[in-house]
Design an enzyme around this catalytic site. Structure first.
Site, PDB file in Angstrom:
ATOM      1  N   SER A   1       0.838  -1.193   0.000  1.00  0.00           N
ATOM      2  CA  SER A   1       0.000   0.000   0.000  1.00  0.00           C
ATOM      3  C   SER A   1       0.881   1.253   0.000  1.00  0.00           C
ATOM      4  O   SER A   1       1.747   1.396  -0.859  1.00  0.00           O
ATOM      5  CB  SER A   1      -0.964  -0.052   1.183  1.00  0.00           C
ATOM      6  OG  SER A   1      -1.979   0.927   1.061  1.00  0.00           O
TER       7      SER A   1
ATOM      8  N   ASP B   1      -9.539  -4.380  -5.739  1.00  0.00           N
ATOM      9  CA  ASP B   1      -8.803  -3.311  -5.071  1.00  0.00           C
ATOM     10  C   ASP B   1      -9.026  -1.992  -5.811  1.00  0.00           C
ATOM     11  O   ASP B   1      -8.763  -1.907  -7.012  1.00  0.00           O
ATOM     12  CB  ASP B   1      -7.312  -3.649  -5.054  1.00  0.00           C
ATOM     13  CG  ASP B   1      -6.510  -2.768  -4.108  1.00  0.00           C
ATOM     14  OD1 ASP B   1      -6.906  -1.609  -3.892  1.00  0.00           O
ATOM     15  OD2 ASP B   1      -5.491  -3.252  -3.593  1.00  0.00           O
TER      16      ASP B   1
ATOM     17  N   HIS C   1      -8.051  -4.658  -1.046  1.00  0.00           N
ATOM     18  CA  HIS C   1      -6.854  -3.997  -0.544  1.00  0.00           C
ATOM     19  C   HIS C   1      -6.441  -4.631   0.790  1.00  0.00           C
ATOM     20  O   HIS C   1      -7.261  -5.175   1.520  1.00  0.00           O
ATOM     21  CB  HIS C   1      -7.153  -2.509  -0.347  1.00  0.00           C
ATOM     22  CG  HIS C   1      -5.955  -1.637  -0.346  1.00  0.00           C
ATOM     23  ND1 HIS C   1      -5.237  -1.333  -1.494  1.00  0.00           N
ATOM     24  CD2 HIS C   1      -5.326  -0.961   0.659  1.00  0.00           C
ATOM     25  CE1 HIS C   1      -4.242  -0.524  -1.191  1.00  0.00           C
ATOM     26  NE2 HIS C   1      -4.265  -0.291   0.111  1.00  0.00           N
TER      27      HIS C   1
END
Length: 289
Positions: free
Chosen positions: A124, A221, A251
Site C-alpha cells: 500500500s 482493489d 486492498h
C-alpha cells in the site's frame, strides 16, 4: 543492521529470528525490526515499508506477515518504522527507507568476496515509498536487485476507473485523496546531493534503468488500475516486470493469510507469492541475477 537491542524466536511455521534495530540517518535513528530466515545465511536483504496511508502502521503491527515474507523468500527483511504524518511529511518517509537501504547494503557486503542482493518493497502506501526509493537508487547509480510493490496507490487524484468501480471498498477515493494531501508537500523536494525524491513514481519523467519490479494487486482493489498502469509504464521503459492480479481480493491482502490452491500454500497468499517471486528472481539461475 545497526545496534540490535532485542532478539527472540519468531512464531511463524519455521523459526524466523528477529531483533530490534536502530538505523542511522541524517535525521536521527530510524527504528526497525530485522527478520532473519531459518537458513544460517540469508539469500539477500529486503527493506520493507509497511502500509497505513503514510499516517499509521508500524513494524510491530506488520510483524507476522513480514516474518513470513522472510521465511518464504530466504531474505533478511528490515521492516522500517519510518516517520509518519502528521509529525512529518514527504520526503521524510522516503529518506528513512533510503537510510535503511544504505544499512542493508553494508550488511549485504559483509561476506568476503561476495555481495548479496538488496531489494526494496512495501505494501500500500509503503509500496509507494519503495517505488520512489527505487528511483532514487537508480538516480544515484546504486545497485538494487528488485522492487516488490504490493498494491501501491500512485495517483494523488485517484482518477482511475477502479476507484469508481468499487466506490464503497477500502480505500475509497475520498479517503486516499485526503491521505495524499496530508502526505505531500508542495514542490519537488530533492536530497542534499540533488537527487529527486518523488512522492509518487508517476512524477518521474523517465523510468528507464529502474530496478526490475514485482507487482501484485487484487481484482477488487480500488488502486488496481494504478498498479496496472505502472506495470505498463515500466514495461514501456524496458524494465522487467512481473505482475499478478489476485481474484476475489481487495486492498490489504499482504496482511491476510492465503487459502490453499493448486499453486500450493506459499503462492496462495499475496505475501507468499511475493516471497517466492523474490527468491526466484534473485536466484543464481535467474536472468540478470
Amino acid at each position: 543492521m545497526a545496534t540490535p537491542t532485542h532478539s527472540a524466536a519468531g512464531k511463524s511455521r519455521a523459526q524466523v529470528r528477529w531483533e530490534h534495530a536502530s538505523i542511522p540517518s541524517p535525521s536521527g535513528p530510524v527504528p526497525a525490526r530485522v527478520y532473519r530466515p531459518p537458513a544460517s545465511a540469508p539469500r539477500g536483504w529486503l527493506v520493507w515499508a509497511h502500509g497505513g496511508s503514510w499516517r499509521a502502521g508500524s513494524a510491530q503491527d506488520w510483524h507476522v506477515p513480514t516474518a513470513e515474507l522472510a521465511r518464504i523468500s530466504g531474505f533478511a527483511v528490515a521492516s522500517v518504522d519510518y516517520r509518519l504524518v502528521p509529525e512529518v511529511r514527504h520526503p521524510a518517509m522516503v529518506e528513512d527507507v533510503l537510510a535503511a537501504l544504505a544499512c542493508a547494503r553494508e550488511q549485504a557486503g559483509e561476506r568476503a568476496g561476495e555481495s548479496l542482493p538488496v531489494a526494496v518493497g512495501g505494501d500500500s502506501a509503503g509500496a509507494t515509498l519503495a517505488a520512489c526509493a527505487a528511483l532514487a537508487c537508480r538516480d544515484r547509480a546504486l545497485p538494487l536487485a528488485a522492487q516488490l510493490l504490493a498494491y501501491p496507490p500512485l495517483d494523488p487524484g485517484c482518477t482511475a476507473a477502479s476507484y469508481h468501480r468499487f466506490p464503497d471498498m477500502f480505500p475509497t477515493a475520498s479517503y486516499l485523496i485526503a491521505a495524499w494531501q496530508d502526505y505531500r508537500d508542495p514542490g519537488r523536494p530533492a536530497a542534499a546531493d540533488g537527487t529527486p525524491l518523488y512522492s509518487t513514481p508517476l512524477e518521474a519523467a523517465d523510468l528507464r534503468g529502474v530496478a526490475r519490479a514485482v507487482l501484485a494487486t487484487g481484482d477488487l482493489d480500488p488502486v488496481g488500475d494504478d498498479v496496472h498502469r505502472y506495470a505498463r509504464l515500466l514495461h514501456a521503459a524496458g524494465v522487467e516486470v512481473t505482475l499478478r492480479e489476485f481474484g476475489q481480493t481487495g486492498h490489504g491482502a499482504f496482511l491476510q493469510p492465503g487459502r490453499a490452491t493448486s499453486g500450493g500454500p506459499e503462492t496462495a497468499s499475496l505475501r507468499g507469492w511475493l516471497g517466492v517471486a523474490l527468491r526466484l528472481l534473485t536466484s543464481p539461475a535467474a536472468p540478470g541475477a
